[in-house]
Scaffold this active site. Structure first.
Site, PDB file in Angstrom:
ATOM      1  N   ASP A  31       0.771  -1.201   0.088  1.00 41.88           N
ATOM      2  CA  ASP A  31       0.089  -0.087   0.075  1.00 41.88           C
ATOM      3  C   ASP A  31       0.962   1.079   0.255  1.00 41.88           C
ATOM      4  OD1 ASP A  31      -3.215   0.496   0.867  1.00 41.88           O
ATOM      5  OD2 ASP A  31      -1.828   2.308   1.047  1.00 41.88           O
ATOM      6  N   ASN A  87     -12.897  -3.176   2.352  1.00 42.73           N
ATOM      7  CA  ASN A  87     -13.918  -2.026   2.230  1.00 42.73           C
ATOM      8  C   ASN A  87     -15.315  -2.222   1.198  1.00 42.73           C
ATOM      9  OD1 ASN A  87     -12.764  -0.805   4.733  1.00 42.73           O
ATOM     10  ND2 ASN A  87     -11.236   0.167   3.354  1.00 42.73           N
ATOM     11  N   GLN A  94     -14.368   2.494   1.211  1.00 45.86           N
ATOM     12  CA  GLN A  94     -13.567   2.354   0.002  1.00 45.86           C
ATOM     13  C   GLN A  94     -13.191   3.553  -1.032  1.00 45.86           C
ATOM     14  OE1 GLN A  94     -15.878  -0.407  -2.078  1.00 45.86           O
ATOM     15  NE2 GLN A  94     -14.203  -0.862  -3.801  1.00 45.86           N
ATOM     16  N   VAL A  96     -11.007   3.213  -3.782  1.00 44.34           N
ATOM     17  CA  VAL A  96     -10.741   2.656  -4.940  1.00 44.34           C
ATOM     18  C   VAL A  96     -11.485   1.512  -5.405  1.00 44.34           C
ATOM     19  CG1 VAL A  96      -8.865   1.283  -6.378  1.00 44.34           C
ATOM     20  CG2 VAL A  96      -8.269   2.958  -4.748  1.00 44.34           C
ATOM     21  N   HIS A 100     -10.234  -5.447  -3.554  1.00 52.37           N
ATOM     22  CA  HIS A 100      -8.852  -5.592  -3.140  1.00 52.37           C
ATOM     23  C   HIS A 100      -9.158  -6.029  -1.596  1.00 52.37           C
ATOM     24  CE1 HIS A 100     -10.025  -1.104  -2.696  1.00 52.37           C
ATOM     25  NE2 HIS A 100      -9.210  -1.248  -1.502  1.00 52.37           N
ATOM     26  N   HIS A 102      -7.032  -5.775   1.860  1.00 54.57           N
ATOM     27  CA  HIS A 102      -5.936  -5.187   2.725  1.00 54.57           C
ATOM     28  C   HIS A 102      -5.398  -6.408   3.448  1.00 54.57           C
ATOM     29  CE1 HIS A 102      -6.905  -0.846   1.999  1.00 54.57           C
ATOM     30  NE2 HIS A 102      -8.155  -1.198   1.925  1.00 54.57           N
TER      31      HIS A 102
HETATM   32  P1  5GP Z   1      -9.633   1.535   0.034  1.00 53.79           P
HETATM   33  O1  5GP Z   1      -9.864   2.656   0.621  1.00 53.79           O
HETATM   34  O2  5GP Z   1     -10.365   1.366  -1.270  1.00 53.79           O
HETATM   35  O3  5GP Z   1     -10.070   0.188   0.906  1.00 53.79           O
HETATM   36  O4  5GP Z   1      -8.155   1.213  -0.073  1.00 53.79           O
HETATM   37  C1  5GP Z   1      -7.385   1.587  -1.185  1.00 53.79           C
HETATM   38  C2  5GP Z   1      -6.070   1.848  -0.922  1.00 53.79           C
HETATM   39  O5  5GP Z   1      -5.185   1.863  -1.850  1.00 53.79           O
HETATM   40  C3  5GP Z   1      -5.647   2.835   0.130  1.00 53.79           C
HETATM   41  O6  5GP Z   1      -5.088   2.209   1.344  1.00 53.79           O
HETATM   42  C4  5GP Z   1      -4.441   3.461  -0.405  1.00 53.79           C
HETATM   43  O7  5GP Z   1      -3.536   4.001   0.248  1.00 53.79           O
HETATM   44  C5  5GP Z   1      -3.988   2.644  -1.542  1.00 53.79           C
HETATM   45  N1  5GP Z   1      -3.622   3.325  -2.972  1.00 53.79           N
HETATM   46  C6  5GP Z   1      -4.522   4.149  -3.606  1.00 53.79           C
HETATM   47  N2  5GP Z   1      -3.552   4.624  -4.784  1.00 53.79           N
HETATM   48  C7  5GP Z   1      -2.416   3.808  -4.603  1.00 53.79           C
HETATM   49  C8  5GP Z   1      -1.335   3.636  -5.671  1.00 53.79           C
HETATM   50  O8  5GP Z   1      -1.487   4.278  -6.598  1.00 53.79           O
HETATM   51  N3  5GP Z   1      -0.694   2.745  -5.329  1.00 53.79           N
HETATM   52  C9  5GP Z   1      -0.714   1.829  -4.167  1.00 53.79           C
HETATM   53  N4  5GP Z   1       0.479   0.975  -4.092  1.00 53.79           N
HETATM   54  N5  5GP Z   1      -1.404   2.029  -3.408  1.00 53.79           N
HETATM   55  C10 5GP Z   1      -2.691   2.953  -3.488  1.00 53.79           C
END
Ligand code: 5GP
Length: 116
Positions: A31, A87, A94, A96, A100, A102
């Site tokens: 992450d 999420n 969420q 993205v 996915h 975590h």
């Molecule tokens: P969500 O909030 O959708 O459950 O998690 C998305 C995760 O993707 C977040 O923890 C964020 O830090 C990570 N993330 C967002 N953009 C990027 C990226 O460009 N590269 C990487 N490695 N992680 C990302």
């Protein structure tokens, strides 16, 4: 036409990432903003937006992700204590919209601390 998610762009090599695992079905990256010493994202290549968008035909894929998450946690030294978080939806945090998992480990998570 919908745009590719940031994770699809990472898989396509358009955006750099710190990759720790990949196969035909999924990829695992660090992450970019880690919330724990070990914070990995296990992402299916199939761009399922949210967990609730998965269907019966995704069952084997989702099962594989769960097994793979345990293996990867082991390989990163946190197999005995890690959290797996999905999420689902904006209200749940969420950001993205490409499914996915975590994988979080390497710190003490208290029972009451469901967030991260
Ligand atoms: P969500 O909030 O959708 O459950 O998690 C998305 C995760 O993707 C977040 O923890 C964020 O830090 C990570 N993330 C967002 N953009 C990027 C990226 O460009 N590269 C990487 N490695 N992680 C990302």
């Amino acid at each position: 036409m919908s745009e590719d998610s940031i994770f699809t762009r990472i898989m396509n090599g358009e955006i750099p990432s710190d990759k720790v695992y990949e196969d035909d079905d999924c990829i695992c990256i660090k992450d970019i903003a880690p919330k724990a010493p070990v914070h990995l994202l296990l992402i299916p290549r199939k761009p399922i937006p949210r967990l609730v968008d998965a269907t019966a035909e995704d069952q084997a894929l989702l099962g594989k992700l769960m097994v793979k998450a345990g293996e990867i946690a082991n390989e990163h030294g946190v197999g005995d204590a890690f959290r797996l978080i999905v999420n689902n939806g904006e209200q749940a945090g969420q950001t993205v919209f490409h499914l996915h998992l975590h994988i979080l480990g390497g710190k003490l998570f208290s029972e009451s601390q469901l967030g991260f």
